[in-house]
Scaffold this active site. Structure first.
Site, mmCIF file in Angstrom:
data_model
loop_
_atom_site.group_PDB
_atom_site.id
_atom_site.type_symbol
_atom_site.label_atom_id
_atom_site.label_comp_id
_atom_site.label_asym_id
_atom_site.label_seq_id
_atom_site.Cartn_x
_atom_site.Cartn_y
_atom_site.Cartn_z
ATOM 1 N N LYS A 99 0.847 -1.311 -0.049
ATOM 2 C CA LYS A 99 -0.199 0.014 0.093
ATOM 3 C C LYS A 99 0.939 1.133 -0.157
ATOM 4 O O LYS A 99 0.590 2.185 -0.719
ATOM 5 C CB LYS A 99 -1.055 -0.152 1.182
ATOM 6 N N GLN A 131 -4.920 -1.327 9.467
ATOM 7 C CA GLN A 131 -4.812 -2.752 8.863
ATOM 8 C C GLN A 131 -5.110 -3.721 9.756
ATOM 9 O O GLN A 131 -4.896 -3.982 11.056
ATOM 10 C CB GLN A 131 -3.323 -2.980 8.621
ATOM 11 N N ASP A 166 -11.061 3.052 4.038
ATOM 12 C CA ASP A 166 -11.680 1.788 3.902
ATOM 13 C C ASP A 166 -13.060 1.650 3.702
ATOM 14 O O ASP A 166 -13.413 0.384 3.426
ATOM 15 C CB ASP A 166 -11.067 0.693 5.069
#
Ligand code: NDP
Length: 292
Positions: A54, A98, A121
């Site tokens: 990422k 994460q 997200d």
């Protein structure tokens, strides 16, 4: 008949190029560079790889990548304190925590601490609610990527029968909402669904997100259907040598390709779209926060 293969790598590349162009335009016209903060707690090897990838993709798109790596024994309160700091940091446009988090931390609590306007997200309850209500949401990346892939082969989904296999918060539920927003007639199927095969056979668009290797067989698919295989499953591959493995989706690819009109491969289908859509969300968040 042989299905058209939907090339997720190529579509993801084009999304990333569009994001990079958008970032360059922001710098030129408004003098700022979007920043994405990623929080990693612990040393889970797969998570470390994801976070590294990422970071690389973020920098390639011309954005700033801010990485916070915390030891596995970091307390929930410390993680929350970091998230709150990032919420208040004007240099940070997107925040990603994460997952999975270590067992002593409640992921749901931490995620919902993220400012919804920086929740790239799309996992906060506020963004889930906005999506269901048809308001401007930051949409979870994998379902968003799946829709972009469908659009490469079916411009107008209006009236199509769409079946989503799986109802997770991460994939199934938001994907069903997005298909509904495209005016599909949507069925969400799951482990308690009766006559699953028959339900699938009615699908003009079939999206599989169950996490069961090659569960969907060729004769579950309506001839000509668009098949989106979200599943990523590692299975033994003795044919490649002892102890070797390979990735397969939730769909029996060879059998399905003989029936479907279009299909995503695994790997190289939905997978590459996830990071591409994360970058897209970060750019969107950066622009919205500044009223652009
Ligand atoms: P979850 O395990 O959270 O959800 C699986 C869903 O499938 C559940 O709703 C479950 O039903 C349903 N299900 C399980 N078994 C069956 C069955 N036999 N028949 C019908 N439905 C069933 O998984 P995720 O949604 O997180 O992920 C799904 C897959 O997508 C995984 O392979 C994952 O690796 C992959 N994935 C890929 C991504 C990418 O970037 N391409 C990103 C995220 C996930 P119930 O609710 O009733 O238990």
């Amino acid at each position: 008949m042989s299905a058209r293969i939907i090339d997720g790598k190529a579509v993801a590349k084009s999304v990333r190029e569009d994001v990079a162009a958008g970032v360059a335009a922001l710098e030129k016209d408004h003098g700022f560079t979007p920043g994405l903060a990623v929080v990693l707690v612990g040393e889970d090897p797969a998570s470390q790889v994801y976070v590294r990838n990422k970071g690389i993709a973020t920098r390639e798109a011309g954005m700033r990548s801010i990485e916070h790596k915390l030891p596995a024994d970091t307390s929930q309160d410390e993680v929350i304190a970091l998230v709150r700091r990032l919420n208040g940091d004007d240099e940070v446009d997107g925040i990603l925590v994460q997952l999975p988090l270590p067992g002593h931390i409640d992921a749901n609590v931490v995620i919902n601490e993220i400012d919804p306007d920086k929740d790239v997200d799309g996992l906060t309850e506020v963004n889930a609610g906005r999506l269901v209500l048809g308001k401007d949401a930051l949409v979870p990346c994998t379902p968003q990527g799946s829709i972009l892939l469908i659009k490469t082969v079916m411009e107008d989904m209006s009236g199509a029968n769409a079946v989503v296999l799986g109802r997770s918060i991460l994939v199934g539920k938001p994907l069903a909402s997005l298909l509904l927003a495209e005016n599909c007639t949507v069925t969400t199927a799951h482990s308690r669904t009766k006559d699953l095969e028959e339900v699938c056979r009615g699908a003009d668009i079939l999206c599989a997100a169950v996490g069961r290797p090659e569960m969907v067989k060729g004769d579950w698919i309506k001839p000509g259907a668009v098949v989106i295989d979200v599943g990523i499953n590692r299975v033994d591959a003795p044919e490649k040598g002892e102890g070797k493995s390979r990735l397969v989706g939730d769909v029996d690819y060879d059998a399905a390709s003989a029936v479907a009109g279009a299909i995503t491969p695994v790997p190289g289908g939905v997978g590459p779209m996830t990071i591409a859509c994360l970058l897209k969300n970060t750019l969107t968040a950066a622009k919205r926060r500044r009223g652009l």
